[in-house]
Design an enzyme around this catalytic site. Sequence first.
Site, short mmCIF file in Angstrom:
data_model
loop_
_atom_site.label_atom_id
_atom_site.label_comp_id
_atom_site.label_asym_id
_atom_site.label_seq_id
_atom_site.Cartn_x
_atom_site.Cartn_y
_atom_site.Cartn_z
N GLU A 139 28.06 97.17 3.71
CA GLU A 139 28.90 96.01 3.40
C GLU A 139 30.22 96.44 2.76
OE1 GLU A 139 25.88 92.32 2.70
OE2 GLU A 139 25.61 94.03 1.37
N GLU A 183 18.07 95.18 4.88
CA GLU A 183 17.56 94.36 3.78
C GLU A 183 16.30 93.57 4.12
OE1 GLU A 183 21.93 94.91 2.70
OE2 GLU A 183 20.72 94.72 4.52
#
Length: 685
Positions: free
Chosen positions: A103, A123
């Site tokens: 990210e 995730e």
Amino acid sequence: MSVTFRRSGAAAIVEMDNPPVNAIGLAMRQGLQAVLDRLPGETGVQRVILTGAGRAFAAGGDAREFDGPAVAPHLNDIVNQIEACDIPWIAAINGVALGGGCELALACRYRIARPGVQIGLPEVGLGVVPGSGGTQRLPRLIGMAAALEMIPTGKPVSAERAEQLGLIDGIADDPVEVALHLDEGSLELAVPVRDLPRPEHRPDQLAQARALAASKMAQQIAPQRAIDLIEGTATRPMVEGLAEERDTFLTLRKGDQARALRHIFFAERAAKAPDWIKADPQPFDHIAVVGGGTMGAGIAYALLNAGLRVTLLEMDAGGVQRARDNVEKIIGQSLKRGLIDQSGAEDRRANFASSADYADAASCGLAIEAAFESIEVKREVFAKLEAALAPEAVLATNTSYLDLDEIARSVAEPSRVLGLHFFAPAHIMKLLEIVKGAQSSERALATGFALGKRLRKIPVLAGVCDGFIGNRILARYREAADTVFMDASTPWDIDEAMVNFGYAMGPYEAQDLSGLDIAHANRRRQDATRDPARRYIPIADRMVELGKLGRKTGAGWYRYPGGNGKVEDPIVADLALEEAHFAKITRTEYSEAEIRDRLLLAMINEAADILHEGIAASARDIDLVTVFGYGFPRWRGGLMHFADTWGVPEILARLRKLEQEDPVVWKPSPLLIDCAEKGRTLAQV
């Protein structure tokens, strides 16, 4: 310092430094925020290069912080600031970039990666969704289809694949050096991801991703929520999508699934040799495997995958050829599936030999016996190994049930013997039970743990008993299932209850896959020592008498017409009716919840006894065994973690009630009674 800042002319180089993988904890977030606060006062900075120290760029957020409240500065705010910064940031991805690391890279204006590094958003494997813009930026950058391949599955991609997708802009051996000399024109043309157009809405791709998640990650919440968030990128402003993503992330991380997945995540990483083992392992570049059947060939191939030299020993020329064929079959399957290339296949063939002469294994530092489950056969094998191998060589048995100490007495020095219980298929299954005999030396055990590490398996120390940890719990699971079947139900109802709980398949379909004759042979081994007060269910014996051995015969607990999918078999249901009649049992009917709870309580009680007896060192080890060896749903955290969600007092109360119908089978474990009296959880034992 978790983040360092230095100048190189007009460039600022920001390095994340939190060994070993640069996890993005509070200190690193504070460091990145400090850099962002500092930049306006830095004269002449025209670019910021973000990179990582050591072997990683950044491997995501620090999951140890997930059990507490979110503490500022938050990564999502930092990512947004990087993307909005007037000074362009360049991600010099020197190593793995996962989760928050990915990210951060997505927030940069330009991305350069070292060859072969892994980039992704895994995730969902921790029961959450990306929380810092991953679900919103990735679809805009690489399209909805590619984002759906990565985020809901959690699968990373290599730098080479990332470049093809447009996730990175280039590949270089020294990403920082390239970033320092990147021309201004390229930076000016680079558009922040937030300014890219929305991806095209593709209902067909979304439906396919949902179906895959439902199949591969059944009952897990995070993959489906990730798909929802990705879908929203086609219709919503990015600011709205970022807000929903963050809210979803914070909600999920407090949930039961995320807590359970974090538990297994940390348990897996903590699986290693106990601190009391101080000895050095025996070197084992050359390993002997005895027995070239399915298990032995799988073990041999697992060793070959680790770059080890293997000599597979058999009884005669016919056995030697079968062993070669079995290993070659696995090599062929791996080639077909793209797991290895032709060069890799040749390397494995070059490291492999098979022989009927034990003298060919004389240089081996370790031997692993995987012969027929007979104590006489194993004694003979160990005598031959003792005669052929050096006195310092470690001797291991892969037995599933036989007494390790009795096997060890076959050699003059029992301290060199241990158990290495692999799980089929041995080259795929991650669990390795390392069994400590009464006289197993620290050096032998250290060798077992070193081998587990070399093979990238999850090692769990077990003591000697019938079935060790996993098979002992499995036996009780099957016993409870058989009792429910005879008294009240059918195999398919029992299987359905456990699949709905989270298993990939129920106990009866699993037996059909492995073969009913295997369990039958084990029951016959136990006949002489079986407790006469313990109820015995003969239905499985009747099945073997009828030749219903499972998939390999086309019929077991289910029928498999034409080798296709399973169908219910009324003959099997009738067997329960007959045996109940012979035993003068009045059959009843259990709900799905009653079926599920009886089987779970049986396993929990048995596992508590295993812990009480010292066969397992911790509840965490039992969780690893049940998840990685026996299909207990990972997202429930393993058997003992799940038991603690029920609570010991509740488990004990239910067992007391069941004890009234059968005081032998349902006698509560002393450990459960002790935990209830002292107010302890199983995890605290």
